[in-house]
Scaffold this motif. Structure first.
Motif, PDB file in Angstrom:
ATOM      1  N   SER A 146       0.814  -1.212   0.000  1.00 49.14           N
ATOM      2  CA  SER A 146       0.000   0.000   0.000  1.00 49.14           C
ATOM      3  C   SER A 146       0.846   1.259   0.000  1.00 49.14           C
ATOM      4  N   GLY A 147       2.103   1.150   0.435  1.00 49.58           N
ATOM      5  CA  GLY A 147       2.990   2.288   0.340  1.00 49.58           C
ATOM      6  C   GLY A 147       3.908   2.490   1.523  1.00 49.58           C
ATOM      7  N   THR A 148       4.956   3.276   1.268  1.00 52.04           N
ATOM      8  CA  THR A 148       5.950   3.661   2.259  1.00 52.04           C
ATOM      9  C   THR A 148       6.075   5.172   2.189  1.00 52.04           C
ATOM     10  N   ALA A 149       6.268   5.828   3.342  1.00 51.59           N
ATOM     11  CA  ALA A 149       6.283   7.291   3.344  1.00 51.59           C
ATOM     12  C   ALA A 149       7.233   7.832   4.397  1.00 51.59           C
ATOM     13  N   CYS A 150       7.632   9.085   4.179  1.00 52.79           N
ATOM     14  CA  CYS A 150       8.439   9.830   5.134  1.00 52.79           C
ATOM     15  C   CYS A 150       7.679  11.090   5.521  1.00 52.79           C
ATOM     16  N   LEU A 151       7.556  11.317   6.822  1.00 52.98           N
ATOM     17  CA  LEU A 151       6.921  12.526   7.334  1.00 52.98           C
ATOM     18  C   LEU A 151       7.884  13.224   8.280  1.00 52.98           C
ATOM     19  N   THR A 152       7.667  14.504   8.507  1.00 58.75           N
ATOM     20  CA  THR A 152       8.374  15.154   9.601  1.00 58.75           C
ATOM     21  C   THR A 152       7.714  14.727  10.906  1.00 58.75           C
ATOM     22  N   THR A 153       8.411  14.948  12.000  1.00 58.06           N
ATOM     23  CA  THR A 153       7.829  14.599  13.295  1.00 58.06           C
ATOM     24  C   THR A 153       6.698  15.542  13.689  1.00 58.06           C
ATOM     25  N   ASP A 154       6.459  16.563  12.857  1.00 59.35           N
ATOM     26  CA  ASP A 154       5.288  17.424  13.032  1.00 59.35           C
ATOM     27  C   ASP A 154       4.134  17.030  12.117  1.00 59.35           C
ATOM     28  N   GLY A 155       4.301  15.925  11.377  1.00 57.79           N
ATOM     29  CA  GLY A 155       3.212  15.393  10.576  1.00 57.79           C
ATOM     30  C   GLY A 155       3.157  15.880   9.150  1.00 57.79           C
ATOM     31  N   GLU A 156       4.168  16.603   8.679  1.00 54.43           N
ATOM     32  CA  GLU A 156       4.177  17.064   7.295  1.00 54.43           C
ATOM     33  C   GLU A 156       4.750  15.973   6.386  1.00 54.43           C
TER      34      GLU A 156
END
Length: 420
Positions: A146-156
């Motif tokens: 379904s996918g892999t993602a990178c976010l900031t620790t603030d949710g961006e």
């Protein structure tokens, strides 16, 4: 018996990598820093109940068996929330951030939407079983195909990719690991099996290496373990039929050990006393102690010992000192000599087990599928210190995490912070 309060697991003494290992208490990946199930906390709770030593208990929307990860006073986990109340169909795959002090949700972000069409979900799995990885101000989440993602620790959202296509059997399970700037994931489906390295900066696929084992059932759910041997980094990735060590930078194979038709491999390998310890999975698990200094197929040359009884199919193992500890899915715990496999003791804890044990504050914590935790002292004789239960009737398949001197326990519906 004297309780050894400050054992340092051989896995750390032996030079197991550990780009992610530090003495800080940040719990940044599945099974903590280095992925070996070790916490440096020295004031963890020994006993608790639903009403005692619970700092807070908060509900978690949706479902998921990912373990929490922790940094800078924040807790992160993933969950899969039904859309339009349809629990068997489309899911919102989400990352959640929780304040560690009071349990308040800081943000809750949808990362992917997963169609329920064709998804075969095992009763012991979820749509959000892979534990995230934290590094600095980046959070990496993985939901299989379904996918892999990178976010900031603030949710961006920084990037996301759904290019790793395969058909999971019983859902996805393996957690990602991070080596330098490469996020490594195992993708062992019913149709194809491979290991991939993803750029941590961009989400581009850097390398993709097909599994070579020929087995009837190719699906597995393993989490890689990173080690270093004679200056060579290795990503140890069990799969159906074989465990393979890959170069984490290029995906090239370094060595492999075959275990015939073993499949649905779940436990994360550990590294101690110069040996890699792997469970071969279903239908009848065997434990392999492997010298990782070889090259090529080392099945006949570098397997130092094997064990065929009491071996876990789901919980990972744990090394403390020269001893190896594990609990099988049916609740029988064992302690063996890590160098020889000699059995020191075997004890029935009761219940069934999926979560992996951890070591902290001179103790070993085993958590059952109904939230009962048995605490023992490490040693060549069985020494039970406490048995603790929470009041929930929920299932508890997620493994523990640690923050400061508190334990984080995720049940089917809630997250607990447990501390003295």
């Amino acid at each position: 018996m004297m309780t050894p309060k400050h054992y340092l697991p051989v896995a750390l003494l032996a030079g197991s990598i550990v780009a992610s290992v530090s003495l800080a208490e940040d719990w940044t990946e599945f099974r903590g820093p280095g992925g070996q199930g070790y916490s440096s906390a020295d004031s963890l709770p020994l006993s608790w109940s639903e009403t005692e030593h619970i700092a807070w208990k908060v509900p978690i929307d949706g479902d998921g068996w990912s373990s929490p990860v922790v940094a800078d006073g924040r807790i992160y986990l993933t969950t899969a929330a039904p859309i339009d109340g349809d629990a068997d169909k489309t899911r919102s795959l989400r990352a959640v951030c929780i304040d560690a002090d009071d349990g308040q949700v800081q943000w809750n972000k949808e990362v992917f939407i997963q169609s329920g069409d064709g998804v075969q979900m095992h009763k012991k799995n979820s749509h959000a079983s892979a534990t995230p990885v934290l590094r600095n101000d980046r959070l990496y989440v993985h939901f299989g195909p379904s996918g892999t993602a990178c976010l900031t620790t603030d949710g961006e959202l920084i990037w996301k990719t759904d290019r790793l296509n395969f058909k999971p059997v019983h859902g996805n399970g393996g957690s990602p690991v991070l080596y330098n700037e490469t996020l490594i994931v195992t993708c062992d489906g019913g149709d194809q099996q491979f290991v991939a390295g993803i750029s941590a900066a961009s989400g581009d696929v850097k390398w993709k290496t097909d599994r070579r084992a020929e087995v009837k059932k190719g699906f597995s759910f393993s989490t890689p373990t990173l080690i270093e041997v004679d200056g060579q980094p290795q990503a140890i990735c069990p799969g159906s039929g074989a465990v393979v060590a890959y170069d984490p930078e290029t995906g090239a194979e370094i060595w492999s050990v075959d275990y015939d038709e073993g499949y649905s491999v779940v436990p994360r390998p550990i590294y101690a006393c110069g040996l890699v310890f792997v469970s071969s999975g279903y239908d009848s698990a065997s434990l392999y102690a492997i010298d990782p200094t070889g090259r090529g197929d080392v099945t006949d040359s570098h397997v130092r010992w094997t064990l065929d009884r009491g071996v876990p199919k789901t919980p990972s193992m744990l090394a403390v000192g020269d001893e190896l500890y594990f609990v099988d899915d049916g609740g029988v715990a064992s302690c063996v000599d890590a160098r020889t496999g000699k059995l020191h003791w075997k004890e029935r804890l009761g219940g069934k087990y999926s979560a992996s044990p951890f070591y902290g504050d001179g103790r070993i914590y085993f958590q059952s599928e109904t939230g009962t935790t048995t605490v023992i002292a490490p040693g060549k004789e069985y020494n039970e210190l406490a048995t603790n239960a929470i009041g929930d009737s929920d299932r508890t398949f997620a493994s523990f995490a640690v923050i400061d001197d508190a334990i984080l326990l995720r049940s089917e519906t809630h997250l607990y912070r447990i501390e003295e």
